[in-house]
Scaffold this active site. Structure first.
Site, PDB file in Angstrom:
ATOM      1  CG  ASP A  64      13.005 -11.754   0.311  1.00 13.64           C
ATOM      2  OD1 ASP A  64      13.187 -11.529   1.519  1.00 13.64           O
ATOM      3  OD2 ASP A  64      12.039 -12.396  -0.125  1.00 13.64           O
ATOM      4  CG  LEU A  65      13.706  -6.472   3.700  1.00 12.15           C
ATOM      5  CD1 LEU A  65      13.022  -5.932   4.945  1.00 12.15           C
ATOM      6  CD2 LEU A  65      14.805  -5.522   3.253  1.00 12.15           C
ATOM      7  CE  LYS A 123       7.171  -2.599  10.942  1.00 15.26           C
ATOM      8  NZ  LYS A 123       7.862  -2.129   9.730  1.00 15.26           N
ATOM      9  CE1 TYR A 130       4.484  -5.059  11.387  1.00 18.28           C
ATOM     10  CE2 TYR A 130       3.327  -3.950  13.188  1.00 18.28           C
ATOM     11  CZ  TYR A 130       3.900  -3.915  11.933  1.00 18.28           C
ATOM     12  OH  TYR A 130       3.907  -2.741  11.219  1.00 18.28           O
ATOM     13  CD  GLN A 151      -2.351   1.506   2.730  1.00 20.99           C
ATOM     14  OE1 GLN A 151      -3.562   1.396   2.743  1.00 20.99           O
ATOM     15  NE2 GLN A 151      -1.645   1.747   3.830  1.00 20.99           N
ATOM     16  CG  ASP A 152       2.407   2.722   3.649  1.00 22.72           C
ATOM     17  OD1 ASP A 152       1.169   2.715   3.466  1.00 22.72           O
ATOM     18  OD2 ASP A 152       2.922   2.832   4.777  1.00 22.72           O
ATOM     19  CD  GLU A 158      -0.304  -2.911  16.612  1.00 24.00           C
ATOM     20  OE1 GLU A 158      -0.111  -3.925  17.283  1.00 24.00           O
ATOM     21  OE2 GLU A 158      -1.376  -2.293  16.614  1.00 24.00           O
ATOM     22  CB  SER A 198       4.324   0.102  13.614  1.00 25.30           C
ATOM     23  OG  SER A 198       3.008  -0.176  14.032  1.00 25.30           O
ATOM     24  CB  ALA A 228       7.249  -5.155   7.336  1.00 27.48           C
ATOM     25  CD  GLN A 229       3.482 -10.878   8.742  1.00 27.88           C
ATOM     26  OE1 GLN A 229       2.554 -10.327   8.096  1.00 27.88           O
ATOM     27  NE2 GLN A 229       3.422 -11.034  10.035  1.00 27.88           N
ATOM     28  CE1 TYR A 274       9.280 -15.048   5.881  1.00 29.20           C
ATOM     29  CE2 TYR A 274       7.276 -13.890   6.560  1.00 29.20           C
ATOM     30  CZ  TYR A 274       8.247 -14.163   5.609  1.00 29.20           C
ATOM     31  OH  TYR A 274       8.199 -13.546   4.391  1.00 29.20           O
TER      32      TYR A 274
HETATM   33  P1  NAP Z   1       1.913  -3.944   3.083  1.00 25.15           P
HETATM   34  O1  NAP Z   1       0.853  -3.440   2.173  1.00 25.15           O
HETATM   35  O2  NAP Z   1       1.712  -5.199   3.835  1.00 25.15           O
HETATM   36  O3  NAP Z   1       3.257  -4.072   2.180  1.00 25.15           O
HETATM   37  C1  NAP Z   1       4.375  -4.766   2.661  1.00 25.15           C
HETATM   38  C2  NAP Z   1       5.417  -4.812   1.554  1.00 25.15           C
HETATM   39  O4  NAP Z   1       6.561  -5.538   2.038  1.00 25.15           O
HETATM   40  C3  NAP Z   1       4.969  -5.530   0.286  1.00 25.15           C
HETATM   41  O5  NAP Z   1       5.495  -4.873  -0.830  1.00 25.15           O
HETATM   42  C4  NAP Z   1       5.605  -6.911   0.437  1.00 25.15           C
HETATM   43  O6  NAP Z   1       5.842  -7.554  -0.792  1.00 25.15           O
HETATM   44  C5  NAP Z   1       6.920  -6.509   1.069  1.00 25.15           C
HETATM   45  N1  NAP Z   1       7.634  -7.611   1.710  1.00 25.15           N
HETATM   46  C6  NAP Z   1       7.154  -8.488   2.620  1.00 25.15           C
HETATM   47  N2  NAP Z   1       8.133  -9.341   2.991  1.00 25.15           N
HETATM   48  C7  NAP Z   1       9.244  -8.968   2.310  1.00 25.15           C
HETATM   49  C8  NAP Z   1      10.566  -9.455   2.255  1.00 25.15           C
HETATM   50  N3  NAP Z   1      10.959 -10.517   2.968  1.00 25.15           N
HETATM   51  N4  NAP Z   1      11.460  -8.838   1.457  1.00 25.15           N
HETATM   52  C9  NAP Z   1      11.081  -7.791   0.696  1.00 25.15           C
HETATM   53  N5  NAP Z   1       9.831  -7.298   0.680  1.00 25.15           N
HETATM   54  C10 NAP Z   1       8.930  -7.886   1.497  1.00 25.15           C
HETATM   55  O7  NAP Z   1       2.300  -2.821   4.151  1.00 25.15           O
HETATM   56  P2  NAP Z   1       2.000  -1.236   4.147  1.00 25.15           P
HETATM   57  O8  NAP Z   1       0.676  -1.018   4.785  1.00 25.15           O
HETATM   58  O9  NAP Z   1       2.293  -0.680   2.824  1.00 25.15           O
HETATM   59  O10 NAP Z   1       3.073  -0.755   5.200  1.00 25.15           O
HETATM   60  C11 NAP Z   1       4.398  -0.395   4.794  1.00 25.15           C
HETATM   61  C12 NAP Z   1       5.328  -0.491   5.991  1.00 25.15           C
HETATM   62  O11 NAP Z   1       4.872   0.374   7.015  1.00 25.15           O
HETATM   63  C13 NAP Z   1       5.419  -1.865   6.637  1.00 25.15           C
HETATM   64  O12 NAP Z   1       6.735  -2.019   7.122  1.00 25.15           O
HETATM   65  C14 NAP Z   1       4.445  -1.795   7.798  1.00 25.15           C
HETATM   66  O13 NAP Z   1       4.808  -2.705   8.799  1.00 25.15           O
HETATM   67  C15 NAP Z   1       4.635  -0.358   8.206  1.00 25.15           C
HETATM   68  N6  NAP Z   1       3.493   0.300   8.857  1.00 25.15           N
HETATM   69  C16 NAP Z   1       2.269   0.278   8.259  1.00 25.15           C
HETATM   70  C17 NAP Z   1       1.223   0.949   8.850  1.00 25.15           C
HETATM   71  C18 NAP Z   1      -0.141   0.983   8.224  1.00 25.15           C
HETATM   72  O14 NAP Z   1      -1.096   1.341   8.933  1.00 25.15           O
HETATM   73  N7  NAP Z   1      -0.278   0.672   6.949  1.00 25.15           N
HETATM   74  C19 NAP Z   1       1.424   1.648  10.063  1.00 25.15           C
HETATM   75  C20 NAP Z   1       2.694   1.653  10.625  1.00 25.15           C
HETATM   76  C21 NAP Z   1       3.728   0.979  10.007  1.00 25.15           C
HETATM   77  P3  NAP Z   1       4.738  -8.526  -1.478  1.00 25.15           P
HETATM   78  O15 NAP Z   1       3.773  -7.619  -2.190  1.00 25.15           O
HETATM   79  O16 NAP Z   1       5.565  -9.350  -2.385  1.00 25.15           O
HETATM   80  O17 NAP Z   1       4.101  -9.302  -0.374  1.00 25.15           O
HETATM   81  O1  G4F Z   2      -6.596  -3.630  10.755  1.00 26.52           O
HETATM   82  P1  G4F Z   2      -5.780  -4.321  11.781  1.00 26.52           P
HETATM   83  O2  G4F Z   2      -5.351  -5.717  11.472  1.00 26.52           O
HETATM   84  O3  G4F Z   2      -4.559  -3.369  12.090  1.00 26.52           O
HETATM   85  P2  G4F Z   2      -3.525  -3.284  13.317  1.00 26.52           P
HETATM   86  O4  G4F Z   2      -3.452  -4.548  14.071  1.00 26.52           O
HETATM   87  O5  G4F Z   2      -3.858  -2.050  14.074  1.00 26.52           O
HETATM   88  O6  G4F Z   2      -2.138  -3.123  12.545  1.00 26.52           O
HETATM   89  C1  G4F Z   2      -2.007  -2.232  11.443  1.00 26.52           C
HETATM   90  O7  G4F Z   2      -1.639  -0.969  11.903  1.00 26.52           O
HETATM   91  C2  G4F Z   2      -0.348  -0.920  12.544  1.00 26.52           C
HETATM   92  C3  G4F Z   2      -0.118   0.526  13.010  1.00 26.52           C
HETATM   93  O8  G4F Z   2      -0.604   0.686  14.317  1.00 26.52           O
HETATM   94  C4  G4F Z   2       0.697  -1.358  11.541  1.00 26.52           C
HETATM   95  F1  G4F Z   2       1.946  -1.265  12.089  1.00 26.52           F
HETATM   96  C5  G4F Z   2       0.423  -2.770  11.093  1.00 26.52           C
HETATM   97  O9  G4F Z   2       1.380  -3.143  10.092  1.00 26.52           O
HETATM   98  C6  G4F Z   2      -0.980  -2.822  10.478  1.00 26.52           C
HETATM   99  O10 G4F Z   2      -0.958  -2.046   9.283  1.00 26.52           O
HETATM  100  O11 G4F Z   2      -6.596  -4.401  13.162  1.00 26.52           O
HETATM  101  C7  G4F Z   2      -7.133  -3.230  13.760  1.00 26.52           C
HETATM  102  C8  G4F Z   2      -8.033  -3.625  14.916  1.00 26.52           C
HETATM  103  C9  G4F Z   2      -7.402  -4.623  15.896  1.00 26.52           C
HETATM  104  O12 G4F Z   2      -7.685  -4.196  17.199  1.00 26.52           O
HETATM  105  C10 G4F Z   2      -8.089  -5.937  15.612  1.00 26.52           C
HETATM  106  O13 G4F Z   2      -8.193  -6.799  16.735  1.00 26.52           O
HETATM  107  O14 G4F Z   2      -9.180  -4.308  14.375  1.00 26.52           O
HETATM  108  C11 G4F Z   2      -9.451  -5.437  15.173  1.00 26.52           C
HETATM  109  N1  G4F Z   2     -10.206  -6.415  14.375  1.00 26.52           N
HETATM  110  C12 G4F Z   2     -11.471  -6.850  14.650  1.00 26.52           C
HETATM  111  N2  G4F Z   2     -11.851  -7.739  13.747  1.00 26.52           N
HETATM  112  C13 G4F Z   2      -9.785  -7.044  13.277  1.00 26.52           C
HETATM  113  C14 G4F Z   2     -10.819  -7.889  12.869  1.00 26.52           C
HETATM  114  N3  G4F Z   2      -8.607  -6.955  12.586  1.00 26.52           N
HETATM  115  C15 G4F Z   2      -8.486  -7.713  11.456  1.00 26.52           C
HETATM  116  N4  G4F Z   2      -7.355  -7.618  10.738  1.00 26.52           N
HETATM  117  N5  G4F Z   2      -9.471  -8.564  11.034  1.00 26.52           N
HETATM  118  C16 G4F Z   2     -10.667  -8.687  11.705  1.00 26.52           C
HETATM  119  O15 G4F Z   2     -11.548  -9.451  11.303  1.00 26.52           O
END
Ligand code: NAP
Ligand code: G4F
Length: 322
Positions: A56-57, A151, A147, A12-13, A125, A123, A80-81, A93
């Site tokens: 790949d990381l 982080k 996770y 996404q990002d 988190e 994050s 990231a995962q 992992y």
């Molecule tokens: P995302 O949609 O899950 O994207 C993760 C990316 O990482 C994908 O391009 C994925 O590739 C790649 N990836 C996973 N494992 C890898 C590996 N081993 N080596 C190289 N690439 C790998 O995450 P996002 O929402 O864009 O978030 C971007 C970053 O910000 C992540 O680090 C996430 O933890 C962090 N973050 C996100 C949020 C949020 O709310 N979105 C908030 C705080 C921090 P594939 O497409 O091949 O799977």
């Molecule tokens: O959408 P979530 O899975 O996001 P979460 O756990 O907040 O993590 C996301 O934001 C983080 C930043 O704070 C990132 F670092 C991380 O990579 C990711 O992008 O869950 C949000 C909330 C949780 O409290 C969860 O328990 O929604 C609650 N929830 C309730 N039902 C659910 C569900 N979450 C998911 N994924 N699926 C459900 O069915």
């Protein structure tokens, strides 16, 4: 022309950051992973303007070669995962990719590209079982998942490489940010996807876990501007990026269903398997330093975010139904 390298460009990002950097005139490079099916859907609309490389990381050799070949001015480590619930099923992992992966990359920056500026995707988190509200850059971490532990490791590795080796390395501590490109297993997109599909007659029920968790939800397109702004500072540093508002999952659910003229109570089931062993109950960020020093502020509010995501998924489901 400045060169940027984005790990996680297919996420996404990565897609929004690529658009932002291309608009600013950057040459944008990114790592992709080989998969058995197409995984570039989020960047297909700009793919001709990007330089994509397999990487790949976990694969230090390929990443080293990439840094030496591309010689990036800026490196954005977004890979990231990133799924919290999944990290309980794959803790080792997740620690390897999300935690050690950042350290591997920092070590490569130190040895192969020490002049490059480095961004680490941190994050909210990491605040986990929060020790104060709102959470700011001085709030202690209390991670609640594999996770989040990974982080925290990546965060302090970044701080350490900055202090030990003088790298221009910054941590963005970003609170949840969403968009129509959000992965479909995160709760916001799971909800808006279901709303679109229920409205189009393609789905009947939606299973969810904890509805009372509170999140500070922003728009991903706004948040990538902050990543870039951090690397333009003379000195590296760490910043919280957040809207400063918090909403429950139930409030997101209610707004999305009502946007589509539906009542969520008629369609949603509780599924205990979707609960986490340890939950993060409340996230609310204080991003004042980012607003003051980076001149950053979000353009989208909560209602705009929910409505735009729901609208996009209504259109997507209508196309699927045809
Ligand atoms: P995302 O949609 O899950 O994207 C993760 C990316 O990482 C994908 O391009 C994925 O590739 C790649 N990836 C996973 N494992 C890898 C590996 N081993 N080596 C190289 N690439 C790998 O995450 P996002 O929402 O864009 O978030 C971007 C970053 O910000 C992540 O680090 C996430 O933890 C962090 N973050 C996100 C949020 C949020 O709310 N979105 C908030 C705080 C921090 P594939 O497409 O091949 O799977
Ligand atoms: O959408 P979530 O899975 O996001 P979460 O756990 O907040 O993590 C996301 O934001 C983080 C930043 O704070 C990132 F670092 C991380 O990579 C990711 O992008 O869950 C949000 C909330 C949780 O409290 C969860 O328990 O929604 C609650 N929830 C309730 N039902 C659910 C569900 N979450 C998911 N994924 N699926 C459900 O069915």
């Amino acid at each position: 022309m400045k060169k940027a390298l984005i790990t996680g460009i297919t996420g996404q990002d990565g897609s929004y950051l690529s658009e932002h950097l291309l608009n600013l005139g950057y040459e944008v490079h990114g790592t992709i992973r080989r998969a058995s099916s197409f995984n570039t859907g989020r960047i297909d609309h700009i793919i001709d303007r990007l330089h994509l490389h397999y990487g790949d990381l976990m694969d230090v050799t390929a990443m080293a070669q990439l840094l030496l070949k591309v010689k990036p001015d800026e490196i954005y480590n977004l890979a990231a995962q990133s799924h919290v619930r999944v990290s309980f099923d794959q803790p080792v992992y997740t620690g390897d990719v999300t935690g050690l992966g950042a350290l591997r990359l920092l070590e490569l920056v130190r040895t192969c590209a020490p002049e490059a500026r480095y961004y680490q995707a941190g994050s909210s988190e990491m605040f986990g079982k929060v020790l104060e509200t709102p959470q700011s850059i001085t709030t202690p971490f209390y991670p609640r998942s594999p996770y989040a532990c990974a982080k925290v490791f990546a965060h302090y590795s970044t701080v350490n490489y900055r202090e030990a080796y003088g790298l221009h390395a910054s941590n963005g501590i970003l609170f949840n940010h969403e968009s129509p490109r959000r992965g479909e297993t995160f709760v916001t997109r799971k909800i808006t996807r279901a709303v679109g599909r229920i409205r189009a007659g393609l789905q009947r029920r939606l299973s969810l876990g904890n509805l009372s968790a509170k999140r500070d939800w922003g728009f991903a397109g706004d948040y990538v501007r902050a990543m870039h702004a951090m690397l333009q500072q003379d000195k590296p540093g760490d910043f919280v990026i957040a809207t400063g508002e918090t909403w429950t999952v139930e409030q997101f659910l209610g707004r999305s269903f009502s946007y589509a003229g539906l009542n969520w109570r008629e369609h949603v089931d509780y599924d205990a398997r979707l609960e986490r062993p340890t939950e993060v109950d409340l996230l609310l960020g204080d991003s004042r330093p980012a607003r003051e020093k980076l001149g950053w502020k979000p353009n989208w509010d909560f209602y705009m975010l929910v409505d735009e995501m729901t609208k996009a998924d209504i259109l997507l489901a209508e196309r699927e139904a045809r």
